[in-house]
Every structure is written in C-alpha cells, then in structure tokens.
Design a protein around this motif. Sequence first.
Motif, mmCIF file in Angstrom:
data_model
loop_
_atom_site.group_PDB
_atom_site.id
_atom_site.type_symbol
_atom_site.label_atom_id
_atom_site.label_comp_id
_atom_site.label_asym_id
_atom_site.label_seq_id
_atom_site.Cartn_x
_atom_site.Cartn_y
_atom_site.Cartn_z
ATOM 1 N N CYS A 72 0.832 -1.213 0.000
ATOM 2 C CA CYS A 72 0.000 0.000 0.000
ATOM 3 C C CYS A 72 0.863 1.258 0.000
ATOM 4 O O CYS A 72 0.558 2.227 -0.710
ATOM 5 C CB CYS A 72 -0.927 -0.004 1.210
ATOM 6 N N VAL A 73 1.931 1.260 0.771
ATOM 7 C CA VAL A 73 2.826 2.420 0.815
ATOM 8 C C VAL A 73 3.505 2.619 -0.536
ATOM 9 O O VAL A 73 3.637 3.755 -1.018
ATOM 10 C CB VAL A 73 3.865 2.263 1.946
ATOM 11 N N CYS A 74 3.927 1.551 -1.171
ATOM 12 C CA CYS A 74 4.562 1.661 -2.495
ATOM 13 C C CYS A 74 3.589 2.246 -3.523
ATOM 14 O O CYS A 74 3.973 3.097 -4.329
ATOM 15 C CB CYS A 74 5.062 0.302 -2.961
ATOM 16 N N ILE A 75 2.362 1.811 -3.495
ATOM 17 C CA ILE A 75 1.364 2.337 -4.432
ATOM 18 C C ILE A 75 1.118 3.820 -4.146
ATOM 19 O O ILE A 75 1.063 4.643 -5.071
ATOM 20 C CB ILE A 75 0.053 1.525 -4.342
ATOM 21 N N ALA A 76 1.003 4.190 -2.882
ATOM 22 C CA ALA A 76 0.771 5.590 -2.530
ATOM 23 C C ALA A 76 1.953 6.462 -2.952
ATOM 24 O O ALA A 76 1.760 7.564 -3.474
ATOM 25 C CB ALA A 76 0.515 5.710 -1.027
ATOM 26 N N LEU A 77 3.178 5.980 -2.748
ATOM 27 C CA LEU A 77 4.355 6.748 -3.156
ATOM 28 C C LEU A 77 4.421 6.903 -4.671
ATOM 29 O O LEU A 77 4.764 7.977 -5.177
ATOM 30 C CB LEU A 77 5.630 6.086 -2.640
ATOM 31 N N THR A 78 4.084 5.862 -5.390
ATOM 32 C CA THR A 78 4.080 5.929 -6.850
ATOM 33 C C THR A 78 3.073 6.975 -7.335
ATOM 34 O O THR A 78 3.388 7.790 -8.208
ATOM 35 C CB THR A 78 3.745 4.552 -7.447
ATOM 36 N N LEU A 79 1.890 6.966 -6.768
ATOM 37 C CA LEU A 79 0.872 7.945 -7.156
ATOM 38 C C LEU A 79 1.317 9.362 -6.795
ATOM 39 O O LEU A 79 1.109 10.298 -7.574
ATOM 40 C CB LEU A 79 -0.464 7.612 -6.485
ATOM 41 N N LEU A 112 4.457 10.482 -6.521
ATOM 42 C CA LEU A 112 5.538 10.872 -7.416
ATOM 43 C C LEU A 112 5.010 11.234 -8.813
ATOM 44 O O LEU A 112 5.491 12.172 -9.438
ATOM 45 C CB LEU A 112 6.578 9.758 -7.513
ATOM 46 N N GLU A 113 4.040 10.480 -9.279
ATOM 47 C CA GLU A 113 3.458 10.793 -10.593
ATOM 48 C C GLU A 113 2.719 12.125 -10.550
ATOM 49 O O GLU A 113 2.761 12.882 -11.513
ATOM 50 C CB GLU A 113 2.502 9.672 -11.023
ATOM 51 N N ALA A 114 2.076 12.430 -9.456
ATOM 52 C CA ALA A 114 1.359 13.703 -9.339
ATOM 53 C C ALA A 114 2.350 14.871 -9.318
ATOM 54 O O ALA A 114 2.052 15.948 -9.854
ATOM 55 C CB ALA A 114 0.502 13.706 -8.076
ATOM 56 N N ILE A 115 3.511 14.662 -8.716
ATOM 57 C CA ILE A 115 4.520 15.730 -8.663
ATOM 58 C C ILE A 115 5.203 15.878 -10.016
ATOM 59 O O ILE A 115 5.436 16.990 -10.496
ATOM 60 C CB ILE A 115 5.549 15.422 -7.552
ATOM 61 N N ALA A 116 5.530 14.783 -10.657
ATOM 62 C CA ALA A 116 6.293 14.808 -11.899
ATOM 63 C C ALA A 116 5.464 15.320 -13.090
ATOM 64 O O ALA A 116 6.006 16.006 -13.946
ATOM 65 C CB ALA A 116 6.836 13.414 -12.212
ATOM 66 N N TRP A 117 4.201 14.971 -13.135
ATOM 67 C CA TRP A 117 3.345 15.392 -14.262
ATOM 68 C C TRP A 117 2.170 16.200 -13.724
ATOM 69 O O TRP A 117 1.055 15.664 -13.561
ATOM 70 C CB TRP A 117 2.838 14.171 -15.010
ATOM 71 N N PRO A 118 2.394 17.483 -13.471
ATOM 72 C CA PRO A 118 1.275 18.298 -12.972
ATOM 73 C C PRO A 118 0.220 18.479 -14.055
ATOM 74 O O PRO A 118 0.517 18.426 -15.245
ATOM 75 C CB PRO A 118 1.931 19.621 -12.605
ATOM 76 N N ARG A 119 -0.962 18.739 -13.665
ATOM 77 C CA ARG A 119 -2.067 18.886 -14.615
ATOM 78 C C ARG A 119 -2.120 20.262 -15.182
ATOM 79 O O ARG A 119 -1.886 21.263 -14.736
ATOM 80 C CB ARG A 119 -3.394 18.524 -13.951
#
Length: 66
Positions: A50-57, A59-66
Amino acid sequence: MEKIKGRRVRVAAGKRKTRTATVHYRTETSLTPEQRRARLQAVFAALFVCVCIALTLALEAIAWPR
C-alpha cells in the motif's frame, strides 16, 4: 480453528424455578508463535504494498502536474 464446547448451567424456568441446561459456546484456539509471526509478516507485506502504491501515485502527481 474454533471448537464448540458445552457446559451444564442453571437457567430460569418460570417463576422462582430453575432447570439445568447445556449451553454451547465457541472457543478459538490461541495462535502459536509461528502462526502469529506469519500473520504479522503478511500484515507488514500488505502495508508495504500500500505504501509503495501511494508513493508511486504521489511521485506521478509531482512529476506530471495537470
């Protein structure tokens, strides 16, 4: 694993009367240290996923802002 046990007890049978009856109840056997350790490892593994999935999400939110 649970077991069903019975015990003879006194129960109410009207005004000021009692009777003997068998009451059944379930008991659960206690876990051995090995079983407890295995369950704890499974819980930590699930938390790690669960922590790995949360960290991945995150990081993706930080790397590709909307």
